[in-house]
Design a protein around this motif. Structure first.
Motif, short mmCIF file in Angstrom:
data_model
loop_
_atom_site.label_atom_id
_atom_site.label_comp_id
_atom_site.label_asym_id
_atom_site.label_seq_id
_atom_site.Cartn_x
_atom_site.Cartn_y
_atom_site.Cartn_z
N GLN A 1 35.41 46.49 17.59
CA GLN A 1 36.32 45.54 16.96
C GLN A 1 37.26 46.29 16.01
N MET A 2 38.45 45.73 15.80
CA MET A 2 39.43 46.28 14.87
C MET A 2 40.21 45.12 14.25
N PHE A 3 40.79 45.39 13.07
CA PHE A 3 41.68 44.39 12.50
C PHE A 3 42.98 44.35 13.30
N SER A 4 43.52 43.19 13.44
CA SER A 4 44.77 43.05 14.19
C SER A 4 45.90 43.79 13.48
N PRO A 5 46.70 44.56 14.20
CA PRO A 5 47.80 45.31 13.58
C PRO A 5 48.83 44.36 12.96
N VAL A 6 49.50 44.87 11.92
CA VAL A 6 50.56 44.11 11.26
C VAL A 6 51.86 44.87 11.38
N THR B 1 43.80 59.39 4.77
CA THR B 1 42.80 60.22 5.44
C THR B 1 42.14 59.40 6.55
N GLU B 2 41.38 60.08 7.40
CA GLU B 2 40.70 59.39 8.50
C GLU B 2 39.72 58.35 7.97
N GLU B 3 39.00 58.69 6.93
CA GLU B 3 38.04 57.74 6.36
C GLU B 3 38.75 56.53 5.77
N GLN B 4 39.89 56.78 5.12
CA GLN B 4 40.65 55.66 4.56
C GLN B 4 41.21 54.77 5.65
N GLU B 5 41.67 55.38 6.73
CA GLU B 5 42.17 54.59 7.86
C GLU B 5 41.08 53.67 8.41
N MET B 6 39.86 54.21 8.58
CA MET B 6 38.77 53.41 9.13
C MET B 6 38.40 52.29 8.17
N ASN B 7 38.36 52.59 6.87
CA ASN B 7 38.03 51.55 5.89
C ASN B 7 39.07 50.42 5.91
N LEU B 8 40.29 50.78 6.24
CA LEU B 8 41.38 49.81 6.20
C LEU B 8 41.52 49.03 7.49
N LYS C 1 25.36 59.71 28.45
CA LYS C 1 24.63 59.30 27.25
C LYS C 1 25.59 58.67 26.23
N ALA C 2 25.04 57.83 25.37
CA ALA C 2 25.85 57.14 24.36
C ALA C 2 26.43 58.14 23.36
N VAL C 3 27.67 57.91 22.96
CA VAL C 3 28.34 58.78 21.98
C VAL C 3 28.96 57.90 20.89
N PRO C 4 29.13 58.43 19.68
CA PRO C 4 29.80 57.66 18.62
C PRO C 4 31.25 57.37 19.00
N HIS C 5 31.72 56.20 18.64
CA HIS C 5 33.10 55.83 18.97
C HIS C 5 33.54 54.66 18.09
N HIS C 6 34.83 54.49 18.00
CA HIS C 6 35.42 53.33 17.33
C HIS C 6 36.82 53.11 17.88
N CYS C 7 37.41 51.99 17.55
CA CYS C 7 38.72 51.66 18.10
C CYS C 7 39.80 52.63 17.61
N ASN C 8 40.75 52.88 18.48
CA ASN C 8 41.90 53.70 18.11
C ASN C 8 42.86 52.84 17.27
N ARG D 1 42.55 47.57 21.53
CA ARG D 1 43.67 47.43 22.46
C ARG D 1 44.26 48.76 22.89
N ASP D 2 44.04 49.82 22.10
CA ASP D 2 44.65 51.12 22.41
C ASP D 2 43.61 52.18 22.73
N GLY D 3 42.44 51.77 23.19
CA GLY D 3 41.41 52.74 23.53
C GLY D 3 40.47 53.02 22.38
N TRP D 4 39.76 54.13 22.49
CA TRP D 4 38.73 54.47 21.51
C TRP D 4 38.90 55.91 21.05
N VAL D 5 38.29 56.20 19.93
CA VAL D 5 38.31 57.54 19.36
C VAL D 5 36.88 58.07 19.39
N TYR D 6 36.74 59.33 19.85
CA TYR D 6 35.43 59.98 19.94
C TYR D 6 35.44 61.22 19.06
#
Length: 645
Positions: free
Chosen positions: A92-97, A71-78, A52-59, A113-118
């Motif tokens: 999708q994710m912003f390209s690392p700098v 914080t985790e929320e700040q990381e995701m916002n950024l 079944k589908a689960v929430p996820h986003h890029c690592n 590029r580095d997998g996903w976070v669940y």
């Protein structure tokens, strides 16, 4: 009138009436078949929950190397871009700098590029362990198609093999396969290995479903056959209801897979309790083994089988046909097979297609699965009443048309009311659940014994093509969410209309050969209704030709004229058939067909022949007697007729 008749060999249909058509032996067999039917629900629909589908986003752990202490929320916002609706993008994710972080540089996006976070509290699932998300999300649908591909392969290989080794041996083999490969899937180190195990599970499912339907139908009388088929299929519905609870209680996918598969290995005791098909043994020339099975069934049913009846058992001759190719050599059987194959394709496509889309209905998948299983039980039992009242053909057409209409309505409410979509989907599931039970019964009754499992395998092959397409139809929904449902509706409506071109098999014994044409049925039926005479001693008439070939149209008209003459003159005549009479059938039931050379509708000739009126010894008019004799010789291809003055 002199009568020359040889001793008639007792057929299995007659023996079945002696030992009981639905005694304790048959009831125990039904119980043995119900257990595997209950367990198959997990193999069919279990992956709906483990994948079944689960929430996820890029690592985006790269941002932590910059030492910003976010914080985790700040990381995701950024680091994660947002969709137009304000939610975070999952793929999708912003390209690392490199070096110091400058927000103005975070404009370019790329795939993860580095997998996903669940979610951390989420138990491991197929999705999280093998990263079946984003560009790999389609692998879940492909794995279901691989399973159905295994069912297709099993129908091609195990179906004909079952005709050779027997239903009992095939059931025992597939029980082992289901347990071994199902448990192996729960230990898969890679997703490709998991799909391979699922392929073999699908193959086993094809073999066991064909063999169980054939075995139970060959031991049960025609009047009880609909009830038995429905009961065994209801056990699958109960299994679907139980599956919802199992999936809710066991979230870890490996344990869930093992718990759902290991019980198959516990059915090893079937080696000692599962009977063979006596009818199949007769077609294979194993008369003594068939007698042993018959005596065993009679003992459990507390019936006595006279030895003289067993002595009359003869090996039913197997025609030159008996392979998949023979299905297409007989005109009537070819037509029936093509139509039945389309119906199997549609019922598989729609049934599995709707069942695998429960996540798309917008409600809790556990409750939806429970309701899906529960609604099939009253629908299938309702099917029993309809099968007895309106027959197989109209009942099958009704379920298809109902399901097709519902599918065409769903797109109209798809975007506005998830509850209405779920209600309509439940109605569709009920209709096609009943249609699945009906088509198993219908198919068993129109195919002969020696090729019944082969014919079912042909239909199953086409059905599994529908099963393969069903999960892939979800991919079409990315173009427009209504495409798959409209596809289901159109095919279902077409199938409902084709049902009316099939013969009706209600209250007829299963068939034994296909040498005669369907049109011959009316000869005996009309003859029976036109002649009502007092009787003395006279043999039952035999409408079979000596070589078991079809009666020509001209012969039919002769018989009809014969009937009219009998009705007008109200005379009686007597015939003497020197050929041994054809096997007798019961009008209420149709016996299983053991030879692929007789069409389904031909049963009525012998059935009605059994109930036709006897004739007195005296013939009041010699001229009339001579006329009837000539007409009868045409019908019976000039069989010798003796008259008594």
């Amino acid at each position: 009138m002199a009568v020359n008749r040889e001793a008639k060999a007792m057929e299995f249909g007659d023996i079945l009436q002696v030992i009981g058509e639905f005694g304790w032996f048959q009831k125990r067999l039904v119980l043995l078949i119900c257990i595997p039917n209950f367990l198959t629900a997990f193999q069919l629909f279990g992956q709906v929950f483990s994948a079944k589908a689960v929430p996820h986003h890029c690592n985006t752990s790269w941002v932590r190397k910059l030492g910003l202490n976010l914080t985790e929320e700040q990381e995701m916002n950024l680091t994660i871009p947002r969709k137009p609706d304000g939610s975070f993008h999952k793929c999708q994710m912003f390209s690392p700098v490199q070096g110091h972080l400058q927000p103005l540089q975070l404009n370019a996006t790329e795939s993860c590029r580095d997998g996903w976070v669940y979610p951390e509290k989420l138990q491991p699932t197929l999705v999280t362990e093998f990263d079946l998300v984003c560009e790999r999300a389609h692998l879940t649908d492909i794995s279901q198609s691989v399973f159905m591909g295994g069912v297709l392969a099993g129908a091609l290989v195990l179906g004909p093999l079952s005709d050779r080794i027997g239903s009992r041996n095939m059931i025992l083999l597939t029980l082992l396969m289901m347990g071994f490969f199902g448990t192996g899937a729960g230990m898969a180190p890679r997703f490709s290995f998991y799909m391979a195990m699922r392929f073999f599970v699908g193959s086993a499912f094809a073999g066991i479903s064909i063999s169980m339907a054939a075995l139970i139908s060959e031991w049960v009388g025609a009047t009880h056959r609909p009830f038995v088929i429905i009961i065994t299929h209801c056990c699958n519905s109960v299994g679907q209801m139980t599956l919802a609870g199992l999936a809710y209680g066991i979230q870890e996918w490996r344990l869930y897979q093992i718990v759902g598969s290991f019980p198959w290995l516990c059915l090893f005791f079937y080696i000692w309790v599962l009977p063979s098909s006596a009818r199949w043994l007769l077609t294979r020339g194993k008369v003594e083994e068939a007698k042993s099975e018959i005596q065993r069934a009679a003992a459990i049913n507390k019936r006595n089988v006279p030895e003289e009846l067993l002595d009359q058992l003869s090996m039913q001759k197997r025609g030159a046909s008996g392979t998949t190719l023979d299905v297409f050599t007989n005109r009537h059987l070819r037509k029936v097979t093509i139509i039945m194959a389309w119906l199997w394709f549609v019922v598989s496509l729609v049934y599995y297609g709707m069942s695998l889309q429960i996540e798309d209905f917008g409600l809790d998948i556990y409750m939806t699965q429970f309701v899906f299983g529960a609604i099939e039980i009253p629908a299938r039992f309702c099917g029993i009443l309809l099968l007895q009242r309106i027959g197989r053909k109209k009942c099958q057409a009704g379920w298809f048309l109902l399901g097709g209409i519902v599918c065409m309505i769903i797109p109209a409410v798809m975007q506005t009311s998830p509850l209405a979509v779920t209600v309509l989907a439940v109605i569709n599931k009920a209709a096609f659940g009943a249609a699945f039970s009906t088509i198993y019964l219908f198919s068993v009754e129109v195919f002969p014994t020696v090729v019944r499992q082969t014919c079912l395998a042909v239909c199953s092959v086409v059905a599994r093509i529908g099963g393969i397409i069903a999960p892939l139809a979800n991919i079409l929904d990315k173009i427009h969410p209504a495409i798959s449902v409209v596809l289901f509706g159109v095919t279902a409506l077409a199938g409902g209309l084709l049902c009316f071109f099939l013969p009706e098999t209600q209250n007829r014994d299963l068939q034994d050969d296909t040498t005669e044409s369907p049109s011959q049925v009316s000869i005996a039926e009309n003859y029976k209704s036109a002649t009502i005479f007092p009787h003395q001693e006279a043999p039952a008439r035999d409408f079979r030709r000596k070589d078991d070939t079809a009666v020509s149209p001209s012969q039919k008209s002769v018989a009809e004229d014969h009937e009219s003459s009998l009705g007008r003159e109200n005379r009686s005549v007597s015939f003497v058939l020197q050929e041994p009479p054809a096997r007798e059938f019961h009008h209420e039931d149709r016996d299983l067909q053991d030879d692929p050379t007789v069409s389904p509708s031909q049963q009525s000739i012998a059935e009605n022949d059994k109930n036709s009126t006897n004739f007195p010894q005296e013939s009041p008019s010699r001229d009339f007697h001579h006329k009837i004799q000539q007409d009868s010789q045409d019908v019976f291809e000039n069989r010798p007729v003796e008259e008594k003055d």
